[in-house]
Design a protein around this motif. Structure first.
Motif, PDB file in Angstrom:
ATOM      1  N   PHE A 136       0.820  -1.207   0.000  1.00  8.87           N
ATOM      2  CA  PHE A 136       0.000   0.000   0.000  1.00  8.87           C
ATOM      3  C   PHE A 136       0.857   1.263   0.000  1.00  8.87           C
ATOM      4  O   PHE A 136       0.388   2.352   0.345  1.00  8.87           O
ATOM      5  N   GLY A 137       2.129   1.103  -0.367  1.00 11.01           N
ATOM      6  CA  GLY A 137       3.006   2.254  -0.457  1.00 11.01           C
ATOM      7  C   GLY A 137       3.565   2.730   0.862  1.00 11.01           C
ATOM      8  O   GLY A 137       4.100   3.836   0.957  1.00 11.01           O
ATOM      9  N   ILE A 138       3.470   1.907   1.908  1.00 14.06           N
ATOM     10  CA  ILE A 138       3.987   2.266   3.232  1.00 14.06           C
ATOM     11  C   ILE A 138       5.273   1.476   3.464  1.00 14.06           C
ATOM     12  O   ILE A 138       5.237   0.242   3.502  1.00 14.06           O
ATOM     13  N   PRO A 139       6.413   2.149   3.599  1.00  9.18           N
ATOM     14  CA  PRO A 139       7.688   1.422   3.750  1.00  9.18           C
ATOM     15  C   PRO A 139       7.729   0.579   5.022  1.00  9.18           C
ATOM     16  O   PRO A 139       7.070   0.893   6.016  1.00  9.18           O
ATOM     17  N   LEU A 140       8.517  -0.488   4.988  1.00 13.08           N
ATOM     18  CA  LEU A 140       8.758  -1.290   6.190  1.00 13.08           C
ATOM     19  C   LEU A 140       9.494  -0.460   7.229  1.00 13.08           C
ATOM     20  O   LEU A 140      10.397   0.325   6.897  1.00 13.08           O
ATOM     21  N   ASP A 141       9.117  -0.636   8.486  1.00  9.37           N
ATOM     22  CA  ASP A 141       9.862  -0.003   9.567  1.00  9.37           C
ATOM     23  C   ASP A 141      11.037  -0.885   9.965  1.00  9.37           C
ATOM     24  O   ASP A 141      11.024  -2.103   9.751  1.00  9.37           O
ATOM     25  N   ASP A 142      12.050  -0.259  10.540  1.00 11.85           N
ATOM     26  CA  ASP A 142      13.240  -0.984  10.960  1.00 11.85           C
ATOM     27  C   ASP A 142      13.000  -1.599  12.332  1.00 11.85           C
ATOM     28  O   ASP A 142      12.766  -0.887  13.317  1.00 11.85           O
TER      29      ASP A 142
END
Length: 599
Positions: free
Chosen positions: A104-110
């Motif tokens: 959905f265009g939301i980057p993975l968090d670290d």
């Protein structure tokens, strides 16, 4: 069009309020109505979850998650029927999580700078978005939240959300910010530790180091888990740790926002011109005000300069004068400052009343200490938000607190009735949720997790698969919920409690030998409505005398030549008669309470 008009108003206010020392309305014109506010705090992602697996560090798919859509008209009506006026939807704004929303265009968090699987709702990664966990349809997540607000208002309730102004997630980036809005830090000069126009504080020449010993998700893997996080120069942590290597018990997952205070140089202030962070935060508040949010619970408000609040709150209230601001604050010496200068409507009363009641329940304080709190807060107590539970505190029914929800009943009665200040309960408190289980990052500490996906077992019995009818509750739990309903309804509707004056009876009755130091009583009155509230923190039954001294009798309009009776409004079982000295006898069961109406 609505947002365009809001920004026109904001632009006008900027012209009028470009300096922190602008003229603002006197305090008395900014007070709320005479009604007493009662707040139901819910951890939004836990409230409607029906899954009961409860695997430590379980994924969203394994442990489930509550949605905006779960909070339907039936649930809201049941909350309203408890005597609630406001719902605090905790954890709405998008924060760092370890669930994959890249589709959905939301980057993975670290993973190495996220606490738990569901992340802290106070590690905000996009001030202009809502948590995708809470949506049935992720692309429609904001519209689902707006519909929740509509449902809330249709039930005659008001909606509060968190505003987290002190810190953000380390990987903060807004994917959906309005056109023309620049991200936090986008124009920062990262070569210097401090600059008034910067949004963050920096440690030039240093790179961030993940805390030693931090093993995200324990033995579970995640694509971004490698015990590294690229951040050069390192930013200062949300809890003001000026180090590139914060400890595992620090706020390492967040970074501090810069409001023009040079913290390392004597806390010198640089407020003219208005710092860029002030403008960005104002625009964020106006954005949510445009969504018809009715209030903001402001996280760690006293870590943000009071001058900012003095500047921003009147601007937001110029758009909607009914919006309330609640400050999470823990320094009683700053209470008056954050009300009078900061313009807050309400402040947390954790350090004084909450702590006193909790220590009293554990035998470490005496009932006369309660009046000392009221005297200390005499000028501001109608601004103090009372509670026995919230997301930061241990559950009453946990072994770490009282171990039995009924043991805290007298403390709840005092919290709700002692003054005109608002009172709050935390979801599940009303059915004795004990906060059991080692959920993941938070462990088994008597609190309900804010970091992981989880089902809340006793609360889920009331949810009953989405019916919200309490059919699975035990008889004792139903009685407990009715107790909370009766207390909160009285607190929010009885004029003696919403508007009345307070008179302590405890000290006088201890001095005469009527009370021991575990019995407490006071009177609240408004016009002809007179309530006498008596509570016992004794673990054994006892019969005690209660006397209203002459000065209090005169103050509340009692005539010693008349005959008075008192009927209990809480349990509706007890009735007592006063003798000519305005004294009566009452049998107090262990941890019992009465709210007597004097007639």
């Amino acid at each position: 069009m609505r947002y365009f008009l809001l920004y026109l108003v904001a632009a006008f206010l900027i012209l009028c309020c470009t300096a922190p020392k602008e003229q603002i309305p006197p305090l008395e014109t900014m007070q709320q109505s005479s009604g007493k506010i009662t707040i139901y705090q819910m951890m939004t992602r836990l409230f409607g979850n029906k899954v009961t697996v409860n695997k430590p560090y379980g994924t969203l798919e394994e442990n489930g998650v509550g949605k905006f859509n779960d909070i339907d008209q039936t649930a809201l009506k049941a909350i309203k029927d408890m005597g609630i006026t406001h719902v605090w939807y905790t954890g709405v704004i998008e924060h760092a999580v370890l669930t994959d929303y890249t589709a959905f265009g939301i980057p993975l968090d670290d993973a190495d700078v996220v606490k738990g699987r569901a992340g802290s709702p106070y590690a905000i990664k996009d001030y202009y978005d809502v948590d995708p966990d809470l949506a049935v349809s992720v692309p429609d997540r904001m519209r689902e939240f707006e519909r929740l607000l509509d449902r809330t208002h249709q039930q005659g309730l008001k909606a509060i959300i968190d505003f987290v102004p002190n810190h953000v997630a380390r990987a903060y980036h807004s994917d959906v910010k309005p056109a023309g809005v620049k991200d936090l830090g986008e124009d920062d000069d990262k070569t210097v530790a401090f600059k008034a126009s910067n949004n963050f504080y920096y440690l030039p020449g240093e790179s961030f180091q993940v805390p030693k010993g931090y093993n995200a998700l324990a033995y579970y893997g995640f694509p971004t888990k490698d015990r590294k996080f690229e951040e050069t120069p390192a930013k200062v942590t949300g809890n003001d740790q000026f180090t590139a290597s914060p400890g595992i018990n620090e706020g390492f997952e967040t970074v501090k926002l810069n409001y023009g205070v040079d913290i390392q140089n004597g806390r010198k202030t640089h407020f003219d011109p208005v710092p860029d962070t002030w403008n960005k935060m104002r625009d964020i508040l106006l954005f949510w005000a445009g969504k018809k949010v009715d209030g903001f619970r402001c996280d760690m408000a006293e870590m943000v300069p009071v001058e900012f609040w003095n500047w921003v709150i009147p601007q937001v209230k110029a758009v909607n004068g009914e919006i309330i601001f609640i400050a999470e604050i823990y320094n009683p010496d700053q209470y008056t400052n954050y009300i009078q200068t900061g313009r807050f409507d309400y402040l947390y009363d954790k350090v004084l009343l909450y702590d006193t009641l909790r220590l009293l329940l554990n035998g470490q304080r005496q009932t006369q200490d309660i009046h000392a709190v009221q005297k200390r807060l005499e000028q501001v107590n109608h601004h103090m938000l009372h509670f026995l539970e919230n997301h930061d505190e241990q559950r009453i029914a946990s072994k770490a607190f009282a171990g039995d929800p009924w043991k805290a009943a007298p403390a709840m009665v005092i919290s709700a009735t002692i003054d005109r200040g608002p009172v709050m309960i935390y979801f599940g408190q009303e059915v004795g949720e004990p906060g059991k289980g080692s959920e993941g990052f938070q462990g088994d500490d008597g609190r309900t997790t804010i970091f992981d996906y989880w089902g809340v077992p006793e609360h889920q019995k009331w949810v009953n698969g989405g019916r919200f009818d309490g059919a699975l509750l035990s008889l004792e739990q139903r009685q407990l919920r009715q107790f909370y309903t009766d207390v909160l309804t009285l607190a929010s509707t009885n004029p003696a409690l919403t508007q009345g004056d307070y008179h302590d009876l405890t000290a006088y009755n201890i001095s005469t030998g009527n009370f021991d130091d575990k019995v407490h009583a006071f009177v609240r009155h408004h016009d002809t409505e007179r309530l006498l509230v008596i509570t016992s923190f004794n673990d054994k039954e006892r019969t005690t005398k209660v006397q209203i001294p002459t000065d209090v009798a005169e103050a509340i309009g009692l005539d010693v030549s008349q005959v008075y009776i008192a009927r209990d409004l809480l349990w509706r079982e007890a009735e007592v008669g006063f003798d000519k000295s305005l004294t009566f006898d009452v049998r107090l069961k262990p941890y019992s309470s009465f709210i007597f109406k004097i007639k």
